[in-house]
Design an enzyme around this catalytic site. Structure first.
Site, short mmCIF file in Angstrom:
data_model
loop_
_atom_site.label_atom_id
_atom_site.label_comp_id
_atom_site.label_asym_id
_atom_site.label_seq_id
_atom_site.Cartn_x
_atom_site.Cartn_y
_atom_site.Cartn_z
N SER A 263 0.83 -1.21 0.00
CA SER A 263 0.00 0.00 0.00
C SER A 263 0.86 1.25 0.00
O SER A 263 2.07 1.19 0.22
CB SER A 263 -0.90 -0.01 1.23
N LYS A 264 0.19 2.37 -0.22
CA LYS A 264 0.87 3.66 -0.32
C LYS A 264 1.56 4.07 0.98
O LYS A 264 2.43 4.93 0.96
CB LYS A 264 -0.17 4.73 -0.66
N ARG A 265 1.13 3.47 2.10
CA ARG A 265 1.69 3.86 3.39
C ARG A 265 3.22 3.76 3.41
O ARG A 265 3.89 4.52 4.07
CB ARG A 265 1.17 2.95 4.51
#
Ligand code: GLU
Length: 492
Positions: A263-265
């Protein structure tokens, strides 16, 4: 797979509802490699039936990203005009509505699907009841055996209905020999009567996908593991329509280092972000190939052609693949440093321009700078920090230099150093000449170590720590060095 497959036709079928995720790019790549390896066709199909979420902008980015990665398709929207190319057009699902309606009608007429008039509220009440009774919560529609003509009468009156696929009589296990995961068994009661057409007539993904894969003569469906639950529904639809099932291979998920879905995290996940950050497409593609696949001789640095030649699904691993950003950067550095210097400069130039750097327009200087800087460059954008100290307009003395500037020895060192630079007979300095000047200053000023180096560093780059001077100085000219020395001296 024992023998090489023939008539290979594979597809990448993105939904244009956002950016091209690296996981999607990897699915596209594996399809591309499989097609090339077996001299088949690679098709790009646009799954844009979700009209609320699909956008032209997303489609454009996805097409640009696939082009940037070099994953050229044989059929699908043209990468330039977006007009369809290939014998099975249209390749956008939004333009294939008549086809889906026709196939849904065939299932309705054959009694394999039915119009279901249950309201959302009725479905919810039924669900609660089934749940309370500890039973499976699949829809049990009272309309399952409604005849088509009865249903049509209700529809004419304006009643709303979805078209559902009949599943309750299919009491068996569906066995899939997945090319990557091996045998997967799906008991038919994993799903209930599922929707083929929504009440507004729009077909759903599982239905369109089967119709298109069949009509586009797709031989192998290679897609992400997250679609495995859809596969049972799709197998049922193939069976209902009496169509041969293509081979399936479900590629494992791409995971973050904490083994969660990427994910973008944790950083960039969109292909265009990697492009903006200065990754080379050939490096990203190389990295994505190694994400779940290994080369037969464990080679790591590979061109697209090498990957095409050596790709096979039996070397694709069924377990999740961790997205290792450090390794991606390392691979990028390998691909970058292998390029000719002129090519490297051409690639870093847009990054230098975007950062507003003014640098010599002299190709010898440019080649020399790349030669000196490339061991320190992993991604193209690294060039900005490396080249910034060379732009006089960006030169400024940082606050962290104040401490050194206050010391008496700084003025002495800089005065002697400036004189020596000024007496240098040429416009530029080799590393040896620069070091010789430094020795001369050492002797004349009586300063050594930090007392000698910090003032010179501050004069050259505005701060006592940072880039290696022996690399920078050969790229600077006398005029610029003298100007900087004067600015630093004025602060002493
Ligand atoms: N449109 C689906 C997606 O973007 C592709 C599904 C498939 O490959 O069957 O995930």
């Amino acid at each position: 797979m024992s023998s090489a497959p023939s008539n290979v036709r594979v597809r990448f079928a993105p939904s244009p509802t956002g950016y091209l995720h690296v996981g999607g790019a990897r699915s596209a790549l594996f399809n591309y490699l499989f097609a090339k390896k077996y001299k088949g066709k690679f098709i790009l199909r646009i799954e844009d039936t979700d009209q609320a979420r699909s956008t032209g902008e997303s489609l454009q980015t996805m097409i640009q990203d696939l082009k940037w990665l070099g994953l050229n398709w044989d059929e699908g929207p043209s990468p330039e005009t977006f007009k369809d190319m290939g014998p099975y057009a249209p390749y956008k699902q939004s333009e294939r509505q008549d086809i889906y309606q026709q196939r849904a009608l065939e299932l309705l007429q054959a009694g394999k699907a039915y119009y279901c008039f249950m309201t959302d509220e009725e479905i919810e009440i039924q669900r609660e009841k089934l749940k309370a009774a500890g039973a499976q919560t699949h829809v049990e529609s009272p309309y399952e055996n409604l005849t088509l003509s009865e249903a049509k009468q209700r529809l004419q009156k304006g009643d709303k209905a979805v078209v559902r696929f009949k599943t309750r009589h299919l009491k068996k296990d569906y066995i899939l020999n997945d090319l990557i995961r091996g045998e997967v068994k799906f008991p038919s009661d994993m799903v209930g009567d599922f929707v083929l057409l929504r009440s507004d007539g729009m077909p759903v993904y599982n239905f369109c996908c089967v119709v298109d894969d069949y009509m586009m003569k797709i031989s192998h469906v290679l897609r992400a593991e997250e679609h495995l639950p859809n596969t049972l529904r799709q197998l049922m639809i193939y069976e209902g329509l009496g169509w041969a099932v293509p081979q399936f291979g479900h590629i494992s998920l791409v995971l973050d280092d904490d083994r969660q879905k990427l994910s973008k995290r944790k950083g960039a996940v969109a292909c265009d972000q990697f492009k903006t950050d200065g990754y080379l497409p050939e490096a990203l593609i190389n990295y994505l190939a190694l994400l779940g696949w290994t080369h037969p001789e464990q080679k790591e640095i590979l061109t697209l052609d090498e990957m095409c030649a050596s790709f096979s699904l039996d070397r694709v691993h069924p377990s999740g693949a961790i997205f290792d950003r450090v390794k991606l950067k390392w691979l990028n550095a390998q691909h970058l440093r292998a390029l000719p210097n002129a090519e490297i400069y051409k690639k870093i130039q847009p990054f230098l321009n975007n950062a507003g750097l003014k640098l010599p327009d002299d190709s010898n200087w440019q080649m020399q700078s790349v030669e000196l800087f490339k061991p320190y460059m992993e991604i193209l954008s690294d060039a900005v920090n490396l080249y910034s100290p060379l732009d006089d307009n960006k030169y400024e003395i940082a606050a962290e230099s104040d401490e050194v500037l206050k010391q008496d020895f700084t003025k002495t060192v800089l005065t002697v150093w400036k004189e020596a630079v000024s007496a240098h007979p040429k416009e530029s300095f080799s590393e040896a000449e620069f070091l010789a000047i430094q020795d001369e200053v050492k002797n004349k000023s009586g300063q050594k170590g930090k007392n000698l180096f910090f003032p010179i560093r501050i004069a050259l780059i505005g701060k006592p720590h940072g880039a290696e001077l022996k690399i920078l100085v050969p790229l600077m000219n006398k005029n610029s060095i003298l100007k900087r020395a004067s600015i630093a001296l004025a602060k002493c």
